[in-house]
Write a protein that holds these residues in place. Structure first.
Motif, PDB file in Angstrom:
ATOM      1  N   LEU A 167       0.584  -1.100  -0.179  1.00 54.63           N
ATOM      2  CA  LEU A 167      -0.243  -0.191   0.025  1.00 54.63           C
ATOM      3  C   LEU A 167       0.898   1.538  -0.224  1.00 54.63           C
ATOM      4  N   GLN A 168       0.617   2.394  -0.988  1.00 55.06           N
ATOM      5  CA  GLN A 168       1.502   3.341  -1.220  1.00 55.06           C
ATOM      6  C   GLN A 168       0.524   4.478  -1.234  1.00 55.06           C
ATOM      7  N   LEU A 169       0.819   5.589  -0.733  1.00 55.24           N
ATOM      8  CA  LEU A 169       0.061   7.123  -1.334  1.00 55.24           C
ATOM      9  C   LEU A 169       0.760   7.795  -1.959  1.00 55.24           C
ATOM     10  N   GLU A 170       0.011   8.570  -2.795  1.00 56.91           N
ATOM     11  CA  GLU A 170       0.142   9.469  -3.690  1.00 56.91           C
ATOM     12  C   GLU A 170      -0.462  10.151  -3.543  1.00 56.91           C
ATOM     13  N   THR A 171       0.332  12.007  -3.521  1.00 60.81           N
ATOM     14  CA  THR A 171      -1.116  12.907  -3.595  1.00 60.81           C
ATOM     15  C   THR A 171      -0.196  14.332  -3.345  1.00 60.81           C
ATOM     16  N   THR A 172      -0.640  14.943  -4.426  1.00 60.09           N
ATOM     17  CA  THR A 172      -0.409  16.261  -4.342  1.00 60.09           C
ATOM     18  C   THR A 172      -0.203  17.796  -3.675  1.00 60.09           C
ATOM     19  N   VAL A 173      -1.481  16.812  -2.552  1.00 64.52           N
ATOM     20  CA  VAL A 173      -1.926  18.143  -1.997  1.00 64.52           C
ATOM     21  C   VAL A 173      -0.771  18.424  -0.746  1.00 64.52           C
ATOM     22  N   LYS A 174      -0.707  19.775  -0.369  1.00 57.62           N
ATOM     23  CA  LYS A 174       0.082  19.934   0.872  1.00 57.62           C
ATOM     24  C   LYS A 174       0.150  20.221   2.387  1.00 57.62           C
ATOM     25  N   GLU A 175       0.882  20.892   3.085  1.00 64.84           N
ATOM     26  CA  GLU A 175       0.834  21.669   4.337  1.00 64.84           C
ATOM     27  C   GLU A 175       0.194  20.519   5.041  1.00 64.84           C
ATOM     28  N   SER A 176      -0.897  21.137   5.546  1.00 66.80           N
ATOM     29  CA  SER A 176      -2.019  20.343   6.750  1.00 66.80           C
ATOM     30  C   SER A 176      -2.798  20.318   6.114  1.00 66.80           C
ATOM     31  N   ALA A 177      -3.262  19.714   4.940  1.00 68.68           N
ATOM     32  CA  ALA A 177      -4.031  19.091   4.167  1.00 68.68           C
ATOM     33  C   ALA A 177      -3.675  17.797   4.178  1.00 68.68           C
ATOM     34  N   LEU A 178      -1.881  17.679   3.462  1.00 65.43           N
ATOM     35  CA  LEU A 178      -1.728  16.480   3.774  1.00 65.43           C
ATOM     36  C   LEU A 178      -1.206  15.565   4.741  1.00 65.43           C
ATOM     37  N   ALA A 179      -1.274  16.504   5.979  1.00 64.19           N
ATOM     38  CA  ALA A 179      -0.608  16.166   7.785  1.00 64.19           C
ATOM     39  C   ALA A 179      -2.129  15.580   7.728  1.00 64.19           C
ATOM     40  N   TYR A 180      -3.164  15.835   7.242  1.00 67.23           N
ATOM     41  CA  TYR A 180      -4.489  15.667   7.606  1.00 67.23           C
ATOM     42  C   TYR A 180      -4.590  13.973   7.127  1.00 67.23           C
ATOM     43  N   LEU A 181      -4.043  13.840   5.121  1.00 70.03           N
ATOM     44  CA  LEU A 181      -4.354  12.319   4.144  1.00 70.03           C
ATOM     45  C   LEU A 181      -3.601  11.425   4.926  1.00 70.03           C
ATOM     46  N   GLU A 182      -1.728  12.005   5.469  1.00 66.57           N
ATOM     47  CA  GLU A 182      -1.542  11.583   5.581  1.00 66.57           C
ATOM     48  C   GLU A 182      -1.751  10.397   7.208  1.00 66.57           C
ATOM     49  N   GLN A 183      -1.983  11.219   8.188  1.00 66.30           N
ATOM     50  CA  GLN A 183      -2.764  10.247   9.199  1.00 66.30           C
ATOM     51  C   GLN A 183      -4.541   9.728   8.691  1.00 66.30           C
ATOM     52  N   SER A 184      -5.279   9.737   7.230  1.00 70.00           N
ATOM     53  CA  SER A 184      -6.197   8.903   7.415  1.00 70.00           C
ATOM     54  C   SER A 184      -5.380   8.454   6.786  1.00 70.00           C
ATOM     55  N   PHE A 185      -4.568   7.987   6.129  1.00 69.33           N
ATOM     56  CA  PHE A 185      -3.571   6.747   5.179  1.00 69.33           C
ATOM     57  C   PHE A 185      -3.534   6.189   6.717  1.00 69.33           C
ATOM     58  N   ALA A 186      -2.649   6.781   7.559  1.00 71.74           N
ATOM     59  CA  ALA A 186      -1.953   5.419   8.452  1.00 71.74           C
ATOM     60  C   ALA A 186      -3.443   4.817   9.474  1.00 71.74           C
ATOM     61  N   ALA A 187      -4.518   5.394   9.470  1.00 65.96           N
ATOM     62  CA  ALA A 187      -5.608   4.798   9.973  1.00 65.96           C
ATOM     63  C   ALA A 187      -6.101   3.769   8.769  1.00 65.96           C
ATOM     64  N   PHE A 188      -6.449   4.003   7.632  1.00 66.17           N
ATOM     65  CA  PHE A 188      -6.781   3.168   6.662  1.00 66.17           C
ATOM     66  C   PHE A 188      -5.346   2.243   6.944  1.00 66.17           C
ATOM     67  N   ASN A 189      -4.158   2.016   6.499  1.00 63.36           N
ATOM     68  CA  ASN A 189      -3.288   0.944   7.689  1.00 63.36           C
ATOM     69  C   ASN A 189      -3.864   0.076   8.575  1.00 63.36           C
TER      70      ASN A 189
END
Ligand SMILES: *[C@@H]1O[C@H](CO)[C@@H](O)[C@H](O)[C@H]1NC(C)=O
Ligand SMILES: *[C@@H]1O[C@H](CO)[C@@H](O)[C@H](O)[C@H]1NC(C)=O
Ligand SMILES: *[C@@H]1O[C@H](CO)[C@@H](O)[C@H](O)[C@H]1NC(C)=O
Length: 629
Positions: A128-150
Motif C-alpha cells: 500500500l502506497q499513498l500518492e497525493t499532490t496536496v500540501k501542508e495541513s491537508a497533507l498532514a491530515y491525509l497522511e494520518q487518514s492513510f495511516a488509520a486506513f493502513n
C-alpha cells in the motif's frame, strides 16, 4: 423567544414510548481423507481445488472428528454453504460475500451510482502506497487518514506475521492516489463537502485506487470505503488480503449533521472508551459526537476557569476529563472526520457540581439539589436546577462556555441543553424569596433565563452568536409530547436535528432502575426499528428543515462495560439511514436480505477493529446468507 436565537432543536421526549444418509456420510469420510492429505502436504503446496480420486483407501474413522471443510458458492445472488466434494471450487464465505450479489459490501451503502467488480486479487499490506499532490495541513491530515486506513487493513489480517512476509501477491504495486480540491479546509463545518468518488482499476500488475474529493473529509470517507473493499480470505494456506479488481463509487451524505449523543454524567465513561466510539463512528461515516457531559448526577468536566465544577461535581477524582484530554480527543476525532459538541445541560439537569456557591460567597447557584421526594421536583433522582435569580449563575456560565469553546475550537455548533425544566422546583424556591418577581407563568422566567444565557454564549464566543445554537425540544419551544411535534417546530421556523425517542434512543428497554416512576422508555429499539425510521419520508417540509439526526445513548444503565454492544450495530443502522437513506418498501415495510448480509459483514469488520458489536443473529444465519429472513 425569537426564532433566530434558536435555529436548531432536537427532540427529546422520554414519556411515550442430507436426502441420502449413506451418501452424505461417505462424502464426509472422503472429505476427512482429503483433509489428512492436505495436512500432510501443506508444507509444500497450497490447497486449491481438492480432487478426491484415488484417496478413498485413506479413510480413517477417527478423522471423522476433524474439521469438515466448506465452500461458499454464489448462486442466485447469495452465498450457499456446501461441503467440499469432487470438483467443488473452494471459496471462503468472506470472499463469496464480497463478490456475490448486486450490492457492494459497503456500510453505509453509497448514495450515488456504484459498481463493484466480481473478481478479486491478493496483495500484501506493505504494498500500500499513498500518492497525493496536496500540501501542508491537508497533507498532514491525509497522511494520518492513510495511516488509520493502513491500521484498519492490518486489523483484518488473522495471521499477521506470515501475511506480512508471505510471498503471495497477485500484483506488483497498490497505489492509492488522492486528490482534494479545497485543500485549505481542515475543519469540519455544516457546509463542508464530504462527497468523494472512488475508482479501483488494474493496469497490468499494478492496482490503482483513486479517490477524488472536494475536502480531506470526503477523502477520508473514500479511504474508509476503500478499506471496506478489502477483506481477509482465510482459505489460502496462510490466509491473504484481497481486494476487488474493479470498483466505481460515487458517494455523499444525505445530512450534514450525523451524530451520536453519549451521556457521561449518569455513569462515567473513560477517554479510551470514548475513542472507541469515535472509531466506530468513523467506520460508519458519522460526523458529530454530541457529548452530554454533565447532568444533575455529576459534572466530570474540568473547566479551567471554574475548577469547582469538577472538584465538587465528579464522582471520583479519577473520573474527570481534563481540559487537555478533551483538546486531545477533539484532535483525535477531527482526524477521524468527527467533530465534538459538548453540552452542559441547563437550567434543569444541573445539580451536583453546582453546590459550591454558598461556600464561595456566590449564593445558591442551583436549587432543589438532591431534593426529596425527588419526583416532586424532577424526572429522575437526583434533582437540581440552576437558580434563575442568582446573577452569578450567568457569570459562571459565561466562563464555562468560554472554556468549552477554547477546548473544542467549536464556534459553529453549540448545544445549550434546555430540556425538562421542572417549574415546580423553581416555584417552591421562589416562594421562599418574598422579594422575588411574581411570575404568573414561570415559562416567562424560563424564557428570560434562556435569553440571558444566549447573550452570555455570544460574549463567550467573541461577540458572535454561534451560527447553530442547539437546544433540546421542550415545553418552551413546542407543545405536544410525541415526535409529531417536529412538525410544530418546523412550522415555527426552527431547523431540526432529529433524535426521535421511539426509534433513535438506544438506552431504552433495560427495565427500571428505581422503584418509583415508569421505566423511562421501554421497549428496546432493535436495529430494524432504528433503520426503518425515516421521518422525512412523510412530509416534504421535514426535508427542507432537517439539518441533522442523532442516535442518543443515555447512561443511567450503562457504563463502558456494555458501551460498545449497546451502541453497535444499532448506531450503524442509524448511520446508513442518515448517510444514504435507502428506499424502504412501503408495502412490506421490511428490510431486504442484502441489508442483513451487509450488516453482518460489517459487524465482522468492526469486530476486527476491536469494537464489541452485539450479535445480530445465530452464526448459522451468517454462514447461510439469505436463509434466516
Ligand atoms: C464525482 O463524480 C460526480 C459525477 O461524475 C461529479 O459530478 C463530481 O464532481 C465528482 N467529484 C469530485 C470531487 O471529483
Ligand atoms: C430574591 O429575588 C430577588 C428579585 O428577583 C433577587 O434579586 C434575589 O437575589 C433573590 N434572592 C435569592 C436568595 O435568590
Ligand atoms: C406577589 O404577589 C403577592 C400576592 O399576589 C403579593 O402579596 C406580593 O406583594 C407580590 N410581590 C411582588 C414583588 O410583586
Amino acid at each position: 423567544m425569537p426564532q433566530d436565537q434558536w435555529p436548531i432543536t432536537s427532540n427529546r421526549i422520554k414519556i411515550m414510548k442430507a436426502s441420502d444418509l449413506r451418501r452424505a456420510l461417505l462424502l464426509l469420510l472422503l472429505l476427512c481423507g482429503v483433509l489428512m492429505v492436505y495436512f500432510f502436504s501443506q508444507q509444500t503446496s497450497r490447497l486449491t481445488i481438492p480432487h478426491l480420486s484415488g484417496i478413498e483407501s485413506s479413510i480413517d474413522s477417527a478423522a471423522l472428528k476433524t474439521d469438515v471443510r466448506w465452500s461458499w458458492l454464489c448462486t442466485k445472488n447469495h452465498c450457499e454453504k456446501i461441503p467440499l466434494a469432487t470438483g467443488t471450487p473452494m471459496q471462503s464465505l468472506s470472499t463469496c460475500n464480497m463478490l456475490c450479489g448486486d450490492s457492494p459490501q459497503i456500510w453505509p451503502i453509497p448514495s450515488g451510482p456504484s459498481k463493484i467488480g466480481t473478481e478479486a486479487l491478493a496483495f500484501r499490506v506493505n504494498q500500500l502506497q499513498l500518492e497525493t499532490t496536496v500540501k501542508e495541513s491537508a497533507l498532514a491530515y491525509l497522511e494520518q487518514s492513510f495511516a488509520a486506513f493502513n491500521d484498519n487493513v492490518v486489523s483484518y489480517m488473522k495471521k499477521r506475521d506470515s501475511a506480512l512476509t508471505q510471498i503471495r501477491s497477485d500484483i506488483d504495486s497498490f497505489l492509492v492516489k488522492i486528490s482534494v480540491v479545497q485543500a485549505n479546509i481542515i475543519r469540519l463545518r455544516m457546509n463542508t463537502d464530504e462527497s468523494y468518488n472512488l475508482t479501483v482499476n488494474l493496469y497490468g500488475k499494478n492496482l490503482l485506487a483513486s479517490i477524488n474529493a472536494y475536502t480531506v473529509f470526503g477523502a477520508r470517507h473514500g479511504l474508509e470505503t476503500l478499506s471496506q473493499l478489502i477483506w481477509w480470505d482465510e482459505l489460502d494456506t496462510s490466509g491473504t488480503l484481497r481486494i476487488v479488481t474493479n470498483a466505481i463509487v460515487h458517494d455523499k451524505p444525505l445530512l450534514p449533521y450525523r451524530g451520536i449523543m453519549l451521556d457521561t454524567s449518569r455513569n462515567f465513561i473513560s477517554i479510551p472508551a470514548i475513542k472507541k466510539v469515535i472509531n466506530g463512528m468513523a467506520a460508519n461515516k458519522l460526523n458529530v459526537f454530541h457529548w452530554h457531559v454533565s447532568d444533575s448526577q455529576s459534572f466530570p468536566l474540568e473547566i479551567p476557569s471554574v475548577p469547582q465544577m469538577h472538584l465538587y461535581g465528579a464522582y471520583q477524582t479519577d473520573m474527570v476529563y481534563t481540559a487537555q484530554e478533551v483538546a486531545e480527543l477533539v484532535e483525535y476525532s477531527r482526524l477521524k472526520g468527527v467533530r465534538i459538541v459538548i453540552e452542559i445541560d441547563i437550567p434543569a439537569h444541573a445539580g451536583n457540581g453546582w453546590t459550591w456557591g454558598p461556600q464561595e460567597g456566590l449564593g445558591e447557584l442551583a436549587v432543589c439539589v438532591n431534593a426529596q421526594p425527588w419526583f416532586m421536583y424532577c424526572g429522575e433522582p437526583p434533582c437540581g436546577q440552576l437558580n434563575p435569580e442568582n446573577q452569578q449563575v450567568y457569570e459562571v456560565l459565561e466562563r464555562i462556555y468560554r472554556d468549552i469553546i477554547k477546548m473544542t475550537g467549536e464556534d459553529e455548533l453549540f448545544h445549550i441543553g434546555g430540556d425538562e425544566v421542572n417549574l415546580d422546583c423553581w416555584e417552591q424556591h421562589l416562594l421562599k424569596n418574598l422579594t422575588s418577581t411574581n411570575y404568573t407563568d414561570l415559562h416567562n422566567l424560563w424564557g428570560e433565563f434562556t435569553l440571558k444565557i444566549l447573550h452570555k454564549l455570544e460574549r463567550a464566543n467573541g461577540g458572535r452568536k454561534p451560527p447553530y445554537t442547539i437546544a433540546w425540544s421542550s415545553n418552551l419551544n413546542m407543545g405536544a409530547s410525541d415526535w409529531s411535534e417536529t412538525r410544530e417546530l418546523i412550522s415555527d421556523g426552527y431547523k431540526v436535528i432529529l433524535s426521535h425517542v421511539n426509534a433513535w434512543y438506544l438506552d431504552c428497554g433495560f427495565g427500571r432502575w428505581r422503584e418509583r416512576g415508569e421505566a423511562a422508555c421501554d421497549p428496546y429499539r432493535p436495529w430494524q426499528t432504528v433503520y426503518l425510521h425515516q421521518p422525512w419520508a412523510y412530509d416534504p417540509l421535514y426535508k427542507s428543515h432537517t439539518v441533522g439526526a442523532e442516535a442518543c445513548l443515555w447512561s443511567e444503565q450503562l457504563d463502558e462495560l456494555s458501551l460498545d454492544a449497546r451502541l453497535w450495530p444499532r448506531a450503524a443502522a442509524f448511520a446508513e439511514r442518515v448517510w444514504s437513506d435507502p428506499k424502504i418498501n412501503p408495502d412490506t415495510y421490511g428490510i431486504a436480505e442484502d441489508v442483513y448480509t451487509r450488516l453482518s459483514v460489517h459487524r465482522d469488520r468492526m469486530m476486527s477493529r476491536d469494537l464489541g458489536v452485539e450479535a445480530l443473529w445465530p452464526r448459522w444465519c451468517t454462514q447461510n446468507p439469505g436463509m434466516c429472513l
